[in-house]
Structure formats: C-alpha cells, structure tokens
Design a protein around this motif. Structure first.
Motif, PDB file in Angstrom:
ATOM      1  N   TYR A  50       0.860  -1.120   0.010  1.00 48.55           N
ATOM      2  CA  TYR A  50      -0.052   0.163   0.123  1.00 48.55           C
ATOM      3  C   TYR A  50       0.849   1.050  -0.138  1.00 48.55           C
ATOM      4  CZ  TYR A  50      -3.647   3.353   1.664  1.00 48.55           C
ATOM      5  OH  TYR A  50      -4.404   4.317   1.791  1.00 48.55           O
ATOM      6  N   PHE A  51       0.990   1.866  -1.434  1.00 45.62           N
ATOM      7  CA  PHE A  51       1.841   3.028  -1.249  1.00 45.62           C
ATOM      8  C   PHE A  51       1.023   4.112  -1.657  1.00 45.62           C
ATOM      9  CE2 PHE A  51       5.051   5.583  -3.621  1.00 45.62           C
ATOM     10  CZ  PHE A  51       5.975   5.899  -2.576  1.00 45.62           C
ATOM     11  N   GLU A  52       1.039   5.573  -1.185  1.00 38.66           N
ATOM     12  CA  GLU A  52       0.394   6.481  -1.374  1.00 38.66           C
ATOM     13  C   GLU A  52      -1.179   6.228  -1.446  1.00 38.66           C
ATOM     14  OE1 GLU A  52       2.176   8.551  -4.482  1.00 38.66           O
ATOM     15  OE2 GLU A  52       3.862   9.241  -3.096  1.00 38.66           O
ATOM     16  N   ASP A  53      -1.570   6.186  -2.518  1.00 36.82           N
ATOM     17  CA  ASP A  53      -3.268   6.215  -2.697  1.00 36.82           C
ATOM     18  C   ASP A  53      -3.718   5.065  -3.338  1.00 36.82           C
ATOM     19  OD1 ASP A  53      -2.413   7.005  -5.051  1.00 36.82           O
ATOM     20  OD2 ASP A  53      -4.174   8.316  -5.427  1.00 36.82           O
ATOM     21  N   ALA A  54      -2.743   3.972  -3.420  1.00 31.41           N
ATOM     22  CA  ALA A  54      -2.770   2.769  -4.103  1.00 31.41           C
ATOM     23  C   ALA A  54      -2.675   1.474  -3.455  1.00 31.41           C
ATOM     24  CB  ALA A  54      -2.263   2.642  -5.419  1.00 31.41           C
ATOM     25  N   ALA A  55      -3.305   0.495  -3.538  1.00 29.13           N
ATOM     26  CA  ALA A  55      -3.051  -0.844  -2.690  1.00 29.13           C
ATOM     27  C   ALA A  55      -3.201  -1.953  -3.918  1.00 29.13           C
ATOM     28  CB  ALA A  55      -3.967  -1.074  -1.438  1.00 29.13           C
ATOM     29  N   VAL A  56      -2.396  -3.142  -3.642  1.00 25.90           N
ATOM     30  CA  VAL A  56      -2.010  -4.028  -4.389  1.00 25.90           C
ATOM     31  C   VAL A  56      -1.772  -5.458  -3.955  1.00 25.90           C
ATOM     32  CG1 VAL A  56      -0.713  -5.094  -6.419  1.00 25.90           C
ATOM     33  CG2 VAL A  56      -1.097  -2.469  -6.487  1.00 25.90           C
ATOM     34  N   LEU A  57      -2.397  -6.527  -4.447  1.00 29.25           N
ATOM     35  CA  LEU A  57      -2.352  -7.738  -3.836  1.00 29.25           C
ATOM     36  C   LEU A  57      -1.812  -8.522  -5.102  1.00 29.25           C
ATOM     37  CD1 LEU A  57      -2.268  -9.947  -1.666  1.00 29.25           C
ATOM     38  CD2 LEU A  57      -4.733 -10.355  -2.665  1.00 29.25           C
ATOM     39  N   GLN A  58      -0.531  -9.012  -5.195  1.00 28.61           N
ATOM     40  CA  GLN A  58       0.081  -9.786  -6.123  1.00 28.61           C
ATOM     41  C   GLN A  58       0.060 -11.239  -5.881  1.00 28.61           C
ATOM     42  OE1 GLN A  58       3.713  -8.389  -7.553  1.00 28.61           O
ATOM     43  NE2 GLN A  58       4.174 -10.093  -8.582  1.00 28.61           N
ATOM     44  N   THR A  59      -0.833 -12.094  -6.608  1.00 28.53           N
ATOM     45  CA  THR A  59      -0.825 -13.454  -6.309  1.00 28.53           C
ATOM     46  C   THR A  59       0.454 -14.159  -7.394  1.00 28.53           C
ATOM     47  OG1 THR A  59      -2.432 -13.808  -7.883  1.00 28.53           O
ATOM     48  CG2 THR A  59      -3.170 -13.635  -5.475  1.00 28.53           C
ATOM     49  N   ALA A  60       0.415 -15.382  -7.214  1.00 26.93           N
ATOM     50  CA  ALA A  60       1.453 -16.144  -8.126  1.00 26.93           C
ATOM     51  C   ALA A  60       1.238 -15.939  -9.589  1.00 26.93           C
ATOM     52  CB  ALA A  60       1.467 -17.295  -7.700  1.00 26.93           C
ATOM     53  N   SER A  61      -0.186 -15.564 -10.037  1.00 29.42           N
ATOM     54  CA  SER A  61      -0.553 -15.619 -11.330  1.00 29.42           C
ATOM     55  C   SER A  61      -1.269 -14.442 -11.571  1.00 29.42           C
ATOM     56  CB  SER A  61      -1.509 -16.728 -11.520  1.00 29.42           C
ATOM     57  OG  SER A  61      -2.703 -16.711 -10.735  1.00 29.42           O
ATOM     58  N   GLU A  62      -1.578 -13.479 -10.798  1.00 29.19           N
ATOM     59  CA  GLU A  62      -2.288 -12.202 -11.115  1.00 29.19           C
ATOM     60  C   GLU A  62      -2.119 -11.229 -10.139  1.00 29.19           C
ATOM     61  OE1 GLU A  62      -6.156 -11.063 -13.263  1.00 29.19           O
ATOM     62  OE2 GLU A  62      -5.920 -13.107 -13.058  1.00 29.19           O
ATOM     63  N   ILE A  63      -2.371  -9.870 -10.694  1.00 28.13           N
ATOM     64  CA  ILE A  63      -2.180  -8.760  -9.649  1.00 28.13           C
ATOM     65  C   ILE A  63      -3.595  -7.997  -9.634  1.00 28.13           C
ATOM     66  CG2 ILE A  63      -1.332  -6.457  -9.441  1.00 28.13           C
ATOM     67  CD1 ILE A  63       1.088  -7.431 -10.979  1.00 28.13           C
ATOM     68  N   TYR A  64      -4.222  -7.650  -8.461  1.00 28.87           N
ATOM     69  CA  TYR A  64      -5.153  -6.969  -8.158  1.00 28.87           C
ATOM     70  C   TYR A  64      -5.258  -5.688  -7.406  1.00 28.87           C
ATOM     71  CZ  TYR A  64      -6.575 -12.251  -8.750  1.00 28.87           C
ATOM     72  OH  TYR A  64      -6.891 -13.393  -9.133  1.00 28.87           O
ATOM     73  N   LYS A  98     -13.751 -10.717  -4.694  1.00 28.76           N
ATOM     74  CA  LYS A  98     -13.243 -10.506  -6.119  1.00 28.76           C
ATOM     75  C   LYS A  98     -14.337 -10.091  -6.891  1.00 28.76           C
ATOM     76  CE  LYS A  98     -10.914 -12.845  -9.649  1.00 28.76           C
ATOM     77  NZ  LYS A  98     -10.438 -14.176 -10.273  1.00 28.76           N
ATOM     78  N   PHE A  99     -13.999  -8.995  -7.645  1.00 32.78           N
ATOM     79  CA  PHE A  99     -15.079  -8.433  -8.580  1.00 32.78           C
ATOM     80  C   PHE A  99     -14.198  -7.682  -9.542  1.00 32.78           C
ATOM     81  CE2 PHE A  99     -14.387  -5.603  -5.101  1.00 32.78           C
ATOM     82  CZ  PHE A  99     -14.480  -4.285  -5.813  1.00 32.78           C
ATOM     83  N   LYS A 100     -14.949  -7.522 -10.724  1.00 31.97           N
ATOM     84  CA  LYS A 100     -14.544  -6.601 -11.985  1.00 31.97           C
ATOM     85  C   LYS A 100     -14.461  -5.237 -11.598  1.00 31.97           C
ATOM     86  CE  LYS A 100     -15.489  -9.748 -15.808  1.00 31.97           C
ATOM     87  NZ  LYS A 100     -15.905  -9.761 -17.101  1.00 31.97           N
ATOM     88  N   LYS A 101     -13.380  -4.498 -11.969  1.00 32.90           N
ATOM     89  CA  LYS A 101     -13.421  -3.218 -11.826  1.00 32.90           C
ATOM     90  C   LYS A 101     -14.431  -2.417 -12.756  1.00 32.90           C
ATOM     91  CE  LYS A 101     -10.106  -1.859 -15.488  1.00 32.90           C
ATOM     92  NZ  LYS A 101     -10.961  -0.750 -16.240  1.00 32.90           N
ATOM     93  N   PRO A 102     -14.946  -1.180 -12.227  1.00 38.70           N
ATOM     94  CA  PRO A 102     -16.010  -0.558 -12.928  1.00 38.70           C
ATOM     95  C   PRO A 102     -15.443  -0.147 -14.483  1.00 38.70           C
ATOM     96  CG  PRO A 102     -15.764   0.384 -10.642  1.00 38.70           C
ATOM     97  CD  PRO A 102     -14.529  -0.646 -10.752  1.00 38.70           C
ATOM     98  N   GLU A 103     -16.272  -0.163 -15.321  1.00 34.61           N
ATOM     99  CA  GLU A 103     -15.664   0.421 -16.636  1.00 34.61           C
ATOM    100  C   GLU A 103     -15.225   1.902 -16.605  1.00 34.61           C
ATOM    101  OE1 GLU A 103     -17.110  -1.013 -20.033  1.00 34.61           O
ATOM    102  OE2 GLU A 103     -17.939  -2.927 -19.407  1.00 34.61           O
ATOM    103  N   GLY A 104     -14.378   2.134 -17.482  1.00 36.13           N
ATOM    104  CA  GLY A 104     -13.917   3.412 -17.438  1.00 36.13           C
ATOM    105  C   GLY A 104     -12.796   4.032 -16.542  1.00 36.13           C
ATOM    106  N   GLU A 105     -12.553   2.984 -15.628  1.00 30.14           N
ATOM    107  CA  GLU A 105     -11.374   3.450 -14.559  1.00 30.14           C
ATOM    108  C   GLU A 105     -10.309   2.620 -14.884  1.00 30.14           C
ATOM    109  OE1 GLU A 105     -12.445   2.692 -10.512  1.00 30.14           O
ATOM    110  OE2 GLU A 105     -14.342   3.798 -10.570  1.00 30.14           O
ATOM    111  N   GLU A 106      -9.276   3.227 -14.438  1.00 30.39           N
ATOM    112  CA  GLU A 106      -7.796   2.622 -14.682  1.00 30.39           C
ATOM    113  C   GLU A 106      -7.409   1.546 -13.719  1.00 30.39           C
ATOM    114  OE1 GLU A 106      -4.534   5.396 -14.715  1.00 30.39           O
ATOM    115  OE2 GLU A 106      -5.556   6.713 -16.198  1.00 30.39           O
ATOM    116  N   GLY A 107      -6.453   0.738 -14.073  1.00 36.05           N
ATOM    117  CA  GLY A 107      -6.100  -0.232 -13.114  1.00 36.05           C
ATOM    118  C   GLY A 107      -6.364  -1.814 -13.655  1.00 36.05           C
ATOM    119  N   TRP A 108      -6.065  -2.674 -12.670  1.00 37.95           N
ATOM    120  CA  TRP A 108      -5.913  -4.010 -13.094  1.00 37.95           C
ATOM    121  C   TRP A 108      -7.644  -4.504 -13.271  1.00 37.95           C
ATOM    122  CZ3 TRP A 108      -2.612  -2.049  -9.802  1.00 37.95           C
ATOM    123  CH2 TRP A 108      -1.338  -2.421 -10.084  1.00 37.95           C
ATOM    124  N   PRO A 109      -7.765  -5.410 -13.825  1.00 33.84           N
ATOM    125  CA  PRO A 109      -9.307  -5.976 -14.537  1.00 33.84           C
ATOM    126  C   PRO A 109      -9.975  -6.336 -13.312  1.00 33.84           C
ATOM    127  CG  PRO A 109      -7.513  -7.070 -15.872  1.00 33.84           C
ATOM    128  CD  PRO A 109      -6.850  -6.347 -14.769  1.00 33.84           C
TER     129      PRO A 109
END
Length: 135
Positions: A50-64, A98-109
């Motif tokens: 978690y850095f500044e205003d973004a949090a990421v979880l990286q698994t062995a096969s994907e990034i969320y 787990k869910f899909k990101k809203p359309e039109g937003e940046e980031g991972w699927p």
C-alpha cells in the motif's frame, strides 16, 4: 542398440520429472472455512503493498487492485511493523470478495475487497525478485 535407446529414454524420463517443494503454509482450515460458509469469499495468498493512494495484492498468477476501506487500514496496521520501508511488500493470506473493476476506471481488470485477515508475514529477505519503488 535397443538397450541404448531404452536407457536414453529412461534417463530423459527420470530427469524431466519436476520436484517442486511443498509450501509450508497449511490453508486447509481456511479452505474448509470458505467452502463451509459458502459466503462467496475466497482465500488468497500473495504479496501486498500500500503506497500513497494505491493498494495492490500480487498472487502467483495475477495482480489485483485492493479496495481502500476499514479492513485495508486494519491490514496496514498489522503489516507496518514488518516493513523496513514504506514501499516494501509483505506476504499476506486474506479472505476477499473478488469483482471486476468499474468500466472507464484505470487499473487491473479485477479488484478485491478484504473481508478477513488470516496471516501476515515478512517476505524472504534472500529472495532475488525485489522491486524498489522510488518517489
């Protein structure tokens, strides 16, 4: 001649087998909990940052991307003592939605929303796959 071919084939078969080390984390209790509760949450193990205003979880096969909410703040309090720098990743096991990101937003699927924190541990310091973030 047939014996030589047989020996070569046997040697290739023996050397092509993989010996993958077993993971020392036993998630059977957590898997059973996920199946028994049938609440739609899944157990994930990965590297969290978690850095500044973004949090990421990286698994062995994907990034969320991780939803920033109260549970994320609780996780951040648990991992803060394990970090040397604010950009260090920490290995976590969490139950998420787990869910899909809203359309039109940046980031991972896909995004995840943390529902329960199961385990927090430091990454292997001898690991060669370290990425440094700079401000």
């Amino acid at each position: 001649m047939k014996k030589v071919h047989l020996i070569i084939i046997l040697a290739l078969v023996m050397f092509s087998c993989k010996n993958e080390p077993k993971q020392d984390i036993d998630l059977e209790e957590n898997r059973a909990k996920s199946y028994d509760e049938n609440d739609g949450f899944i157990t994930m193990k990965g590297d969290y940052v978690y850095f500044e205003d973004a949090a990421v979880l990286q698994t062995a096969s994907e990034i969320y991307g991780v939803v920033i909410d109260d549970n994320l703040q609780l996780l951040e309090k648990e991992v803060k003592p394990l970090k040397k720098e604010s950009t260090d990743m920490v290995s976590v096991t969490v139950r998420v939605r787990k869910f899909k990101k809203p359309e039109g937003e940046e980031g991972w699927p896909f995004r995840v929303e943390i529902k329960e924190i199961l385990k927090v541990e430091t990454l292997d310091p001898d690991s060669k796959d370290v990425i440094k973030l700079a401000k």
